[in-house]
Design a protein around this motif. Structure first.
Motif, PDB file in Angstrom:
ATOM      1  N   GLU A  23       6.452 -11.322   4.322  1.00 21.86           N
ATOM      2  CA  GLU A  23       6.182 -10.589   5.552  1.00 21.86           C
ATOM      3  C   GLU A  23       7.271  -9.538   5.741  1.00 21.86           C
ATOM      4  N   GLY A  24       6.873  -8.315   6.061  1.00 22.31           N
ATOM      5  CA  GLY A  24       7.849  -7.249   6.228  1.00 22.31           C
ATOM      6  C   GLY A  24       8.058  -6.465   4.943  1.00 22.31           C
ATOM      7  N   ASN A  25       9.017  -5.587   4.969  1.00 20.44           N
ATOM      8  CA  ASN A  25       9.235  -4.627   3.883  1.00 20.44           C
ATOM      9  C   ASN A  25      10.061  -5.217   2.739  1.00 20.44           C
ATOM     10  N   LEU A  26       9.534  -6.295   2.145  1.00 22.95           N
ATOM     11  CA  LEU A  26      10.224  -6.921   1.019  1.00 22.95           C
ATOM     12  C   LEU A  26       9.382  -6.936  -0.253  1.00 22.95           C
ATOM     13  N   GLN A  27       8.095  -6.630  -0.135  1.00 25.97           N
ATOM     14  CA  GLN A  27       7.213  -6.734  -1.293  1.00 25.97           C
ATOM     15  C   GLN A  27       7.653  -5.820  -2.434  1.00 25.97           C
ATOM     16  N   LYS A  28       8.266  -4.703  -2.118  1.00 25.33           N
ATOM     17  CA  LYS A  28       8.703  -3.772  -3.161  1.00 25.33           C
ATOM     18  C   LYS A  28       9.731  -4.404  -4.102  1.00 25.33           C
ATOM     19  N   TYR A  29      10.366  -5.479  -3.662  1.00 28.84           N
ATOM     20  CA  TYR A  29      11.377  -6.138  -4.479  1.00 28.84           C
ATOM     21  C   TYR A  29      10.804  -7.237  -5.376  1.00 28.84           C
ATOM     22  N   PHE A  30       9.498  -7.426  -5.348  1.00 32.72           N
ATOM     23  CA  PHE A  30       8.882  -8.496  -6.139  1.00 32.72           C
ATOM     24  C   PHE A  30       7.668  -7.966  -6.897  1.00 32.72           C
ATOM     25  N   ASN A  31       7.383  -8.586  -8.014  1.00 34.95           N
ATOM     26  CA  ASN A  31       6.147  -8.280  -8.710  1.00 34.95           C
ATOM     27  C   ASN A  31       4.971  -8.820  -7.893  1.00 34.95           C
ATOM     28  N   LYS A  32       3.824  -8.230  -8.060  1.00 36.02           N
ATOM     29  CA  LYS A  32       2.711  -8.416  -7.129  1.00 36.02           C
ATOM     30  C   LYS A  32       2.183  -9.841  -7.034  1.00 36.02           C
ATOM     31  N   ASN A  33       2.411 -10.671  -8.056  1.00 34.42           N
ATOM     32  CA  ASN A  33       1.828 -12.014  -8.037  1.00 34.42           C
ATOM     33  C   ASN A  33       2.563 -12.995  -7.132  1.00 34.42           C
TER      34      ASN A  33
END
Length: 421
Positions: A23-33
């Motif tokens: 949740e929030g602006n952290l997805q850019k730091y992880f691969n999509k899976n």
């Protein structure tokens, strides 16, 4: 607040999978899976989830601290939960320009205690640091933990891992020891380049080197250390007090890690790399057994052409030994090979690398001048001025490569913008 929620831990015999949401602006730091896994050569289905959660928390928590985010997990081991306060403080002291905040929220903290049945497990890559630590703890009959953390979302065929595994198994057989073999995607499920783009300048270091690799490597071994009731996990030092540098694997971090009734020991920090070479050659000179030191990271054998290979080769030469007996297929004319390498690569040497590695090699070679096997090196290497030659090489490089350098920097910046858009 930005959050990561560990939704599910699934265990199937010798494998554990972690699934999480963001949740929030952290997805850019992880691969999509949003998936991490560990696979062992031991069955782990009876290991409590409070222990199995440790590797995931260890991999993710430094990111929570620097991004002031929250990690939520259902259950966690008490010893590990308690030790994180000291680990966080150690990181904060190393990286004062970044404020370490963030939270770990655990629904249930479980206290797991056992009476140790094994004295030691030792992280074993087959490299100089790892072999030196083995020599120092061999009387404890350590389990040898060898890992490969560079798979993608699933296990792929890897020549590097096969070579590492074969070397580790052969080494263990030679000494009547047992292997713990671990495969994972802990090196890839986090998008390190994006973290570096946002934090490298503040940290003065990369995510993997500065904050990630020590906790990732150590924590991967904890579920098996718990299963086999290991008293202490030993991890070999990479640095020494001679030239202190910030690093994810540091005694102030590693020696604070606890799990159930186990602990961690950051071994050999008082030794320089040359000191470790001396331990190595003295032991194997007396033992008369061959050893294959594996220096090249992500290569299936020592290339004998990179900086790390060559400084290790010359460290062995400086102790009066032939590197061919330690797993290095060196050219017949080593002197010419080294001189050619330095002409091309010395411009990339940092002051730290020159000071804590190459100058010490020169000094050791002077001390052992009568025992040097490759005599041609004596004609020039001991008097080679790294700082001066680096300046000259940099000037030549900048003059001849000015336009390509500018174009490369522009291209890199554009790629980063698109990657984070």
């Amino acid at each position: 607040m930005k959050k990561i929620i560990l939704n599910k831990i699934t265990v199937n015999q010798n494998r554990v999978d972690y699934f999480f949401t963001i949740e929030g602006n952290l997805q850019k730091y992880f691969n999509k899976n949003n998936h991490m896994f560990l696979e062992y050569n031991y069955e782990i289905s009876q290991v409590p989830h409070a222990i199995l959660a440790i590797p995931f928390v260890a991999n993710v928590m430094p990111l929570m601290w620097i991004t002031d985010s929250m990690l939520i997990v259902d259950v966690l081991d008490k010893s590990f939960y308690d030790c994180l306060k000291n680990v966080k403080t150690a990181y904060q002291n190393m990286f004062p320009n970044v404020e370490f905040k963030g939270q770990l929220v655990v629904d249930k903290i479980e206290d797991h205690i056992y009476t140790p049945e094994r004295e030691a497990a030792s992280l074993f890559s087959g490299g100089l640091d790892a072999v030196t630590t083995f020599i120092r703890v061999k009387d404890k009959n350590p389990l040898l933990i060898t890992e490969y953390g560079w798979h993608d979302d699933e296990i792929q065929e890897s020549e590097v891992w096969n070579a590492d595994k074969e070397n580790a198994i052969s080494f263990a057989e030679q000494y009547g020891l047992e292997n713990i073999l671990i495969q994972s995607n802990y090196g890839t499920f986090i998008h390190a380049q994006s973290i570096d783009y946002d934090y490298h300048k503040k940290l003065g270091d990369s995510w993997w080197h500065g904050l990630h690799h020590g906790l990732a490597i150590i924590s991967a071994g904890i579920p098996i250390a718990f299963k086999l009731k290991v008293e202490c996990i030993y991890i070999a030092s990479s640095n020494s007090p001679l030239f202190q540098v910030a690093c994810a694997s540091d005694p102030t971090v590693d020696n604070n890690i606890r799990y159930a009734s186990g602990k961690v020991n950051h071994d050999g920090y008082e030794l320089t790399r040359q000191d470790k070479v001396k331990v190595l050659v003295n032991y194997y000179d007396a033992d008369k057994e061959p050893v294959q030191i594996r220096v090249c990271f992500k290569n299936k054998e020592n290339c004998c052409s990179c900086e790390k290979c060559l400084r290790t080769i010359l460290s062995i030469v400086a102790e009066g030994k032939d590197p061919k007996y330690f797993g290095f297929n060196v050219p017949d004319n080593l002197s010419v090979h080294v001189k050619s390498f330095l002409e091309k690569e010395v411009k990339f040497f940092t002051h730290t690398i020159i000071t804590i590695y190459w100058k010490i090699i020169q000094n050791t070679m002077r001390e052992n001048i009568n025992r040097i096997v490759h005599k041609d090196l004596l004609d020039w290497f001991m008097d080679y001025d790294f700082a001066t030659e680096r300046k000259k090489a940099l000037l030549r490089y900048r003059v001849t490569q000015f336009v390509p350098i500018i174009n490369r920097r522009i291209k890199t910046k554009i790629n980063r913008i698109f990657a984070n858009s």
